[in-house]
Design an enzyme around this catalytic site. Structure first.
Site, PDB file in Angstrom:
ATOM      1  N   CYS A 111       0.892  -1.154   0.000  1.00 37.21           N
ATOM      2  CA  CYS A 111       0.000   0.000   0.000  1.00 37.21           C
ATOM      3  C   CYS A 111       0.930   1.204   0.000  1.00 37.21           C
ATOM      4  CB  CYS A 111      -0.912   0.046   1.219  1.00 37.21           C
ATOM      5  SG  CYS A 111      -1.825   1.596   1.283  1.00 37.21           S
ATOM      6  N   CYS A 114      -0.528   4.201   2.528  1.00 38.38           N
ATOM      7  CA  CYS A 114      -0.505   4.043   3.991  1.00 38.38           C
ATOM      8  C   CYS A 114      -0.236   2.585   4.328  1.00 38.38           C
ATOM      9  CB  CYS A 114      -1.790   4.551   4.613  1.00 38.38           C
ATOM     10  SG  CYS A 114      -3.296   4.122   3.746  1.00 38.38           S
ATOM     11  N   SER A 115      -1.233   1.844   4.761  1.00 40.94           N
ATOM     12  CA  SER A 115      -0.976   0.454   5.136  1.00 40.94           C
ATOM     13  C   SER A 115      -2.217  -0.400   4.926  1.00 40.94           C
ATOM     14  CB  SER A 115      -0.516   0.388   6.589  1.00 40.94           C
ATOM     15  OG  SER A 115      -1.492   0.994   7.420  1.00 40.94           O
ATOM     16  N   CYS A 116      -2.977  -0.149   3.854  1.00 37.89           N
ATOM     17  CA  CYS A 116      -4.183  -0.926   3.576  1.00 37.89           C
ATOM     18  C   CYS A 116      -3.820  -2.403   3.452  1.00 37.89           C
ATOM     19  CB  CYS A 116      -4.860  -0.430   2.301  1.00 37.89           C
ATOM     20  SG  CYS A 116      -5.406   1.271   2.471  1.00 37.89           S
TER      21      CYS A 116
HETATM   22 FE    FE Z   1      -3.308   2.216   2.850  1.00 38.50          FE
END
Ligand code: FE
Length: 207
Positions: A111, A114-116
């Site tokens: 991602c 961000c950190s999906c």
């Molecule tokens: Fe994300």
């Protein structure tokens, strides 16, 4: 005047806790103190994501796809629905896409923003997945990142990078290891590592 302002700004920031854990603890204390959350509910939520929901769920999806050709077809066509067949659903897993590794293609998920991450099938993302380094380098030099994870992809094999977003969460369907013909679904699931479903790893070799 400007420099003075800047100094004050930095000064104010230096008094804030820099450690995210400390911030979370502070927020938790506040919410508990105000009676806005119930500590039992919070403990249950943490327990759910730490112990009940994790890569073992995704491993069952993968193992089922390995033994059931029709399930695999459904999974590649509509991953959200096929994953829901195994009762894995909910937050951060509303729109799933499964990408299949083949002898010609190796898939890797990141991602960049961000950190999906697909929580219902993989649980909470590992720290490295959230790092600036992984997020930026995976797009720029995926083969190098892969080799650092111990996955050396043959130059003839295409590497596809999938950027997860709030709308779409990807899961890699790794290739079934050779020599697993007589293994059942449960035995196969044990070979499926978390990283093999992100693309930064491979399933464990069958013994
Ligand atoms: Fe994300």
């Amino acid at each position: 005047m400007t420099s003075n302002k800047k100094h004050n700004h930095e000064d104010a920031h230096s008094h804030l806790p820099s450690d995210p854990e400390l911030r979370v603890k502070a927020i938790e204390t506040l919410l508990l103190g105000k009676g806005l959350i119930d500590p039992k509910t919070l403990d249950e939520l943490i327990d759910t994501y730490e112990n009940k929901i994790g890569p073992q769920n995704g491993a069952k999806v993968v193992a089922k796809a390995w033994v059931d050709e029709n399930y695999k077809k459904r999974l590649l066509k509509d991953a959200t629905a096929a994953i829901r067949e195994l009762s894995y659903q909910g937050r951060q897993g509303e729109n799933m896409v499964v990408v299949e590794n083949t002898p010609e293609v190796h898939n890797i998920v990141v991602c960049t923003l961000c950190s999906c991450y697909p929580w219902p099938v993989l649980g909470i993302p590992p720290t490295w997945y959230k790092s600036d380094e992984y997020r930026s380098r995976t797009v720029r030099e995926p083969r190098k990142v892969l080799s650092e994870f111990g996955v050396n992809v043959d130059p003839q094999i295409k590497v596809k990078v999938w950027d997860s977003t709030a709308e779409l969460r990807y899961l890699v369907l790794p290739m079934r290891p050779l020599g697993t013909e007589d293994m059942d679904e449960n035995e196969l699931a044990k070979l499926v590592t978390r990283n093999s479903m992100i693309g930064t790893g491979l399933p464990e070799n069958a013994r």
